[in-house]
Design a protein around this motif. Structure first.
Motif, PDB file in Angstrom:
ATOM      1  N   ARG A 147       0.841  -1.201   0.000  1.00 46.29           N
ATOM      2  CA  ARG A 147       0.000   0.000   0.000  1.00 46.29           C
ATOM      3  C   ARG A 147       0.874   1.247   0.000  1.00 46.29           C
ATOM      4  O   ARG A 147       1.827   1.346   0.784  1.00 46.29           O
ATOM      5  N   VAL A 148       0.576   2.167  -0.868  1.00 48.45           N
ATOM      6  CA  VAL A 148       1.299   3.439  -0.876  1.00 48.45           C
ATOM      7  C   VAL A 148       0.799   4.281   0.291  1.00 48.45           C
ATOM      8  O   VAL A 148      -0.415   4.454   0.466  1.00 48.45           O
ATOM      9  N   THR A 149       1.722   4.775   1.082  1.00 48.65           N
ATOM     10  CA  THR A 149       1.330   5.528   2.271  1.00 48.65           C
ATOM     11  C   THR A 149       1.564   7.035   2.102  1.00 48.65           C
ATOM     12  O   THR A 149       0.852   7.843   2.676  1.00 48.65           O
ATOM     13  N   SER A 166     -13.074   2.834  -4.062  1.00 48.44           N
ATOM     14  CA  SER A 166     -12.108   1.847  -3.579  1.00 48.44           C
ATOM     15  C   SER A 166     -11.748   2.065  -2.118  1.00 48.44           C
ATOM     16  O   SER A 166     -10.856   1.412  -1.596  1.00 48.44           O
ATOM     17  N   SER A 167     -12.444   3.005  -1.489  1.00 48.23           N
ATOM     18  CA  SER A 167     -12.182   3.263  -0.084  1.00 48.23           C
ATOM     19  C   SER A 167     -13.458   2.920   0.700  1.00 48.23           C
ATOM     20  O   SER A 167     -14.344   3.756   0.887  1.00 48.23           O
ATOM     21  N   ALA A 178     -16.218   8.086  -1.649  1.00 46.06           N
ATOM     22  CA  ALA A 178     -16.013   8.072  -3.107  1.00 46.06           C
ATOM     23  C   ALA A 178     -15.138   9.224  -3.611  1.00 46.06           C
ATOM     24  O   ALA A 178     -15.109  10.304  -3.026  1.00 46.06           O
ATOM     25  N   MET A 179     -14.455   8.972  -4.656  1.00 47.74           N
ATOM     26  CA  MET A 179     -13.681   9.909  -5.473  1.00 47.74           C
ATOM     27  C   MET A 179     -12.439  10.490  -4.800  1.00 47.74           C
ATOM     28  O   MET A 179     -11.385  10.551  -5.395  1.00 47.74           O
ATOM     29  N   THR A 180     -12.576  10.937  -3.562  1.00 51.51           N
ATOM     30  CA  THR A 180     -11.411  11.514  -2.889  1.00 51.51           C
ATOM     31  C   THR A 180     -10.859  10.592  -1.792  1.00 51.51           C
ATOM     32  O   THR A 180      -9.747  10.808  -1.308  1.00 51.51           O
ATOM     33  N   ASN A 233      -7.101  10.687  -0.399  1.00 56.92           N
ATOM     34  CA  ASN A 233      -6.878  11.323   0.906  1.00 56.92           C
ATOM     35  C   ASN A 233      -6.250  10.387   1.936  1.00 56.92           C
ATOM     36  O   ASN A 233      -5.707  10.843   2.944  1.00 56.92           O
ATOM     37  N   LYS A 234      -6.336   9.086   1.682  1.00 57.72           N
ATOM     38  CA  LYS A 234      -5.697   8.138   2.613  1.00 57.72           C
ATOM     39  C   LYS A 234      -4.180   8.157   2.445  1.00 57.72           C
ATOM     40  O   LYS A 234      -3.445   7.651   3.283  1.00 57.72           O
ATOM     41  N   ILE A 235      -3.727   8.671   1.304  1.00 58.72           N
ATOM     42  CA  ILE A 235      -2.283   8.761   1.066  1.00 58.72           C
ATOM     43  C   ILE A 235      -1.839  10.164   1.485  1.00 58.72           C
ATOM     44  O   ILE A 235      -2.516  11.148   1.166  1.00 58.72           O
ATOM     45  N   ASP A 236      -0.739  10.245   2.178  1.00 58.37           N
ATOM     46  CA  ASP A 236      -0.227  11.549   2.602  1.00 58.37           C
ATOM     47  C   ASP A 236       0.491  12.177   1.386  1.00 58.37           C
ATOM     48  O   ASP A 236       1.674  11.948   1.179  1.00 58.37           O
TER      49      ASP A 236
END
Ligand code: FAD
Ligand code: NAP
Length: 551
Positions: A113-115, A149-150, A389-391, A395-398
């Motif tokens: 997972r990309v963080t 996907s979130s 959705a969409m963001t 937004n989970k990635i810094d």
């Protein structure tokens, strides 16, 4: 469980995040440019949406032949869809076939997972880190992280106390789960809940559907595809693709008559007798056949009454029919749901509807769910509660751009970017089907291909032109955001009574903004092509750092 061990820096031309349809095609195109790319994927295989969403009944709501890649003629000819609207296993097989056929796996890192992604001004490179301790350095990053996907899990008291199995439709285990004869609770009646209801009902001992908001859903026209159907499509793919690309929602519609281009006839001028005639002839279909339903609240209210009539006809128990009928938001506010036997399921003896407006949740407890009226005991609770959705995935990635600015903070009042592709302050960071593009309002494979092709052309242009960086000017970004908002005005999507995930309304605290671009797939493609043809008008290229810095 992934253990992060800090690793040496590795350099690439491009880091792509996500191995759904978008990431797969992006990798293929980057290879075509001779670029060294790596794809980072959280799941252990390809397919994205079609990898994660394995719930019973998961199925495409666009015809299979249209929801497929167009970039390779041989691929088009060799793949045989078995049904008009493909099921999840078949689409997953297709994505795996694409990965194998184009030898994509060797550049994909799974279960990673990309963080974070941080722009280093000095080197003009992104540093991308992962939960496995990788440090990937590249001038370009493509976020193919998906719009849905979130997964969202609701915050209901006591959820962890349940002794049975809790499961989310969007995180359905690969090994499946045996629901045969079980007492199953299903929470949520969006597309995922509606699609899974009839399938779970067929196998469960008893299914209890917990509904907070009733849904507008239209019957799917799914059927097996014959050899003759396939031969016809294969002979006409070129025309079909051309029509998709110029269309409003990325669907040619010529093949089956489903989800076709918006109608032009109006409902309001029809007499009550004429309306009844249309309703008798087309059933639910009559409520999406008229142009004014999407723009005129009076017509929309009439259409809702027509819709309610059909529900009453389908559902035997009048009280259940009443509960299943949407009353307080317009048709066309949310993504239209496509179902197979949804309303019919409520005529089964082993299916119960619980209306959470009559009896809200009190808590989930050891044995099941307690509402203000009853205790219901279950073996399994299925959460079909949607997505940030969409963001959400972004937004989970810094993500930090110029000067350490966080994308999440830039987007705190709603997403801002140019053409849905790039945001000012975040050079060389592309988003595929990002907010501000037709994206989720379209057949997404068409929109994904368009974005990937545009990004590929852009990178080729930059290389030929000797440009190191690209990002939108603030002026172009502002103009695009205004345009995106302006074209949505007056539609049912933004009606005050509408609360959809398009507006972020399903996520507590998320700002209300209509995120996708409603201007149409064809018109949007033309706009993107014009921008490119004018030397990437609205973007600041190459060594124009001073100009950007002065904004
Ligand atoms: P995804 O398929 O969502 O793939 C994104 C990938 O990125 C995922 O595999 C995820 O694990 C990965 N990822 C995200 N963040 C990270 C990270 N930080 N690090 C590593 N990996 C990450 N669209 C239609 O047009 N028609 C349909 O019928 C349709 N049906 C759908 C049904 C369901 C159940 C859902 C949820 C969506 C549906 N959609 C449909 C929308 C669908 O998401 C798109 O059609 C398409 O599959 C999106 O592809 P993608 O590659 O952009 O994103
Ligand atoms: P969704 O449309 O957001 O639906 C979520 C459902 O969960 C809603 O009914 C919502 O009720 C309910 N819910 C959420 N939190 C709740 C809570 N705390 N208590 C009770 N109910 C709660 O999500 P989805 O069904 O997963 O679909 C999302 C999108 O994915 C779709 O719109 C579509 O674009 C795509 N999709 C497509 C297909 C397909 O047909 N191919 C299938 C699945 C998904 P409220 O409405 O009251 O908030």
């Amino acid at each position: 469980m992934t253990v992060a061990v800090e690793k040496e820096r590795e350099t690439f031309d491009v880091v792509v995040v996500g191995a759904g349809a978008a990431g797969l095609y992006m990798l293929h195109k980057l290879r075509g440019l001779g670029m060294r790319a790596v794809v980072i994927e959280a799941g252990d295989n390809v397919g994205g949406t079609w990898y994660w969403n394995r719930y019973p009944g998961a199925r495409c709501d666009v015809t299979s032949v249209e929801y497929s890649f167009s970039f390779d003629k041989e691929l088009e000819q060799e793949w045989n869809w078995s049904e008009l609207m493909a099921s999840q296993p078949e689409i997953e097989r297709y994505m795996n076939h694409v990965a194998d056929r184009f030898d994509l796996r060797r550049d994909i890192r799974f279960e990673t997972r990309v963080t974070s992604a941080t722009w280093a001004e000095g080197s003009r490179r992104w540093l991308v880190t992962t939960d496995r301790g990788e440090n990937l350095v590249a001038p370009q990053v493509v976020m193919a992280t998906g719009c849905l996907s979130s997964p969202l899990k609701p915050d209901i008291d006591g959820m962890d106390a349940f002794n049975g199995t809790s499961i989310q439709t969007s995180l359905w285990p690969k090994e499946g789960i045996d629901l045969t004869g079980k007492r199953v609770a299903l929470i949520g009646t969006g597309s995922s809940g509606v699609q899974s209801t009839p399938e779970i009902a067929k196998i469960a001992g008893h299914l209890t559907v917990f509904q907070r908001t009733p849904t507008y859903t239209w019957p799917s026209m799914n059927r097996p595809l014959t050899e003759e159907d396939l031969a016809k499509v294969k002979a006409n793919y070129e025309t079909l693709r051309e029509t998709q690309r110029k269309s409003r929602v990325g669907i040619a519609g010529s093949f089956n008559g489903a989800l076709i281009e918006p109608p032009t006839a109006k409902l309001l001028p029809l007499s009550p007798e004429e309306r009844q005639e249309v309703l008798d002839k087309y059933g639910f279909g009559a409520t999406r056949m008229f142009a004014d339903i999407a723009t005129d609240m009076e017509a929309n209210i009439l259409a809702r009454e027509m819709y309610a009539q059909v529900v009453r006809k389908m559902v035997h128990d009048p009280e259940t029919a009443r509960k299943l009928t949407p009353i307080d938001y317009p048709i066309g506010c949310k993504r239209g749901v496509v179902d197979q036997d949804y309303f019919e399921s409520f005529n089964r003896e082993n299916v119960t509807l619980v209306d959470l407006r009559d009896e809200p949740f009190v808590a989930v407890n050891e044995t099941g769910i307690k509402t203000t009226k009853s205790q219901y005991d279950f073996d399994v609770i299925v959460y079909a509660t949607g997505f940030d959705a969409m963001t959400g995935a972004l937004n989970k990635i810094d993500i930090r751009g110029r000067g350490g600015e966080k994308l999440k903070e830039k987007w705190a009042d709603g997403p801002r970017n140019y053409l849905g592709l790039m945001a000012t302050g975040f050079p060389n960071l592309f988003t595929i089907t990002g907010p501000g593009s037709p994206s989720v309002l379209s057949n997404m494979l068409v929109s994904i291909e368009q974005h990937v092709d545009w990004i590929t052309d852009c990178l080729a242009f930059m290389r030929a032109d000797g440009d190191e960086t690209i990002e939108p000017s603030l002026e172009a970004e502002d103009r695009w955001v205004d345009h995106v908002n302006q074209v949505a005005e007056g539609t049912m999507y933004v009606a005050p009574s509408c609360n959809s995930w398009y507006l972020g309304a399903n996520v507590p605290g998320k700002v209300r903004q209509f995120m996708p671009y409603i201007g149409g797939v064809g018109a949007y493609r033309q706009k993107c092509d014009e921008v490119a043809a004018k030397g990437y008008e609205g973007f600041v290229l190459g060594k124009a750092r001073e100009a950007v810095g002065a904004r």
